[in-house]
Design an enzyme around this catalytic site. Structure first.
Site, mmCIF file in Angstrom:
data_model
loop_
_atom_site.group_PDB
_atom_site.id
_atom_site.type_symbol
_atom_site.label_atom_id
_atom_site.label_comp_id
_atom_site.label_asym_id
_atom_site.label_seq_id
_atom_site.Cartn_x
_atom_site.Cartn_y
_atom_site.Cartn_z
ATOM 1 N N CYS A 55 3.300 -4.409 6.522
ATOM 2 C CA CYS A 55 3.011 -4.867 5.256
ATOM 3 C C CYS A 55 3.937 -4.093 4.514
ATOM 4 O O CYS A 55 5.600 -4.211 4.628
ATOM 5 C CB CYS A 55 1.475 -4.112 5.190
ATOM 6 S SG CYS A 55 0.445 -4.251 5.751
ATOM 7 N N HIS A 82 1.024 -0.711 -0.446
ATOM 8 C CA HIS A 82 -0.243 -0.192 0.019
ATOM 9 C C HIS A 82 0.700 1.783 0.149
ATOM 10 O O HIS A 82 1.433 0.779 0.187
ATOM 11 C CB HIS A 82 -1.029 0.093 1.355
ATOM 12 C CG HIS A 82 -0.180 0.263 2.371
ATOM 13 N ND1 HIS A 82 0.239 1.068 3.078
ATOM 14 C CD2 HIS A 82 -0.390 -1.265 3.399
ATOM 15 C CE1 HIS A 82 0.904 0.813 4.030
ATOM 16 N NE2 HIS A 82 1.039 -0.754 4.473
#
Length: 341
Positions: free
Chosen positions: A164, A156
């Site tokens: 992430c 992202h």
């Protein structure tokens, strides 16, 4: 008889619209927060990217494949060219990843996943609070068979990570658009290959004392299959381990005994030969005294040197930093100790 349904381009555009995905992606991105509805998921590819695709003999809507390397903090987008094989399109510096080298085991360990993940249309999140996001699909069949837990682990924007792979907003906009165009072209899913580092003899020698080495040698088989073919390896799971490019008349069950299978001879031979050469080189490096990397625990992740240098040279801690690879928000901190050894 089995029929495959390939959605039309108008239908795919509708499926990629925010309303169609928001319901299953409410917890969008590592940072959480409320989704932000916008049209940024439909940003067109830049003229520069379109020119690059033309130069590399790649159709805008041809399939893609993504590889991630933690230690180098790099994300590669590969794209199928006119030969029908994948060629490297672009390497993106990763702005931030969290945890340490090694796979994710459980919810809350802040580990970014490692392994092979099929990214389907439903994992594309146009409404992420982190600008745009692509869900890795963790846990996959291998993870579930081995009792690993966690969810909503993304690639992202926002440059901030809790398990992430965080890019800049500008980077994720382009990566998202490349994936979107591949779906428009009929690709059902694209493969994400996530590694601790480039699986070279040098890196395998450096990390020889890691408790994760058995896992890494297993996923290196898939790495080698891709390296020798430049084709997406078929991934199956049985006996709680990955199997690559297996052909069998029986089904694979992640936790059960592997069925009888074979690997296409040319792929098997090329991959075995590469592994043999790599093993010999790794042993030679060790014998020449290449030091082993200390086994670290409680690591703070990494940041590509491009971004690390920009953050450390910034004299105004409260300012947004603009780099050639995108914008670093003011709240982003470099990993503790990164680059200081």
């Amino acid at each position: 008889m089995h029929y495959q349904f390939t959605p039309s381009r108008p239908l795919l555009r509708a499926l990629l619209a925010p309303a169609a995905i928001a319901a299953v992606m409410t917890l969008a991105g590592c940072g959480g927060g409320a989704p932000v509805t916008s049209g940024r998921h439909m940003q067109p590819l830049s003229e520069r990217m379109l020119a690059t695709l033309k130069t590399k003999n790649m159709a805008k809507e041809s399939p893609i494949l993504v590889r991630v390397f933690k230690e180098e903090a790099e994300l590669e987008v590969w794209k199928q060219d006119d030969s029908g094989r994948f060629a490297l399109l672009r390497t993106y510096p990763i702005c931030r990843w969290s945890g340490e080298l090694g796979p994710k085991f459980k919810t809350g360990d802040r580990q970014a996943p490692e392994g092979f993940y099929p990214i389907t249309l439903g994992l594309m999140n146009p409404d992420s609070s982190q600008y745009l996001a692509i869900n890795t699909g963790f846990p996959n069949a291998y993870d579930r068979a081995n009792g690993r837990t966690g969810a909503f682990l993304m690639i992202h924007g926002g440059c901030s990570s809790a398990g992430c792979y965080a890019m800049t907003d500008e980077q994720i906009a382009e990566i998202y658009a490349l994936a979107r165009e591949a779906f428009f072209g009929g690709q059902r899913s694209f493969q994400l290959q996530a590694y601790p580092f480039r699986m070279t003899p040098l890196n395998m020698a450096r990390h020889r004392n890691s408790p994760h080495m058995a896992f890494w040698r297993m996923i290196k088989e898939g790495y080698d299959h891709f390296e020798v073919t430049h084709l997406e390896p078929q991934v199956d799971v049985c006996e709680k381990r990955y199997i690559f490019d297996a052909e069998s008349t029986d089904r694979f069950s992640p936790a059960e005994r592997c069925p009888a299978y074979k690997v296409r001879e040319d792929i098997a031979v090329a991959a075995r030969e590469k592994q043999r050469r790599d093993d010999i080189e790794a042993v030679e490096l060790i014998n020449r005294g290449i030091p082993a990397v200390p086994v670290a625990t409680g690591g703070d992740g990494g940041m590509n040197p491009t971004f690390l240098a920009a953050v450390r040279s910034n004299r105004d801690p409260g300012a947004v930093i603009r780099t050639a690879s995108g914008t670093i928000p003011a709240h982003v901190n470099p990993p503790e100790g990164n680059g200081d050894d």
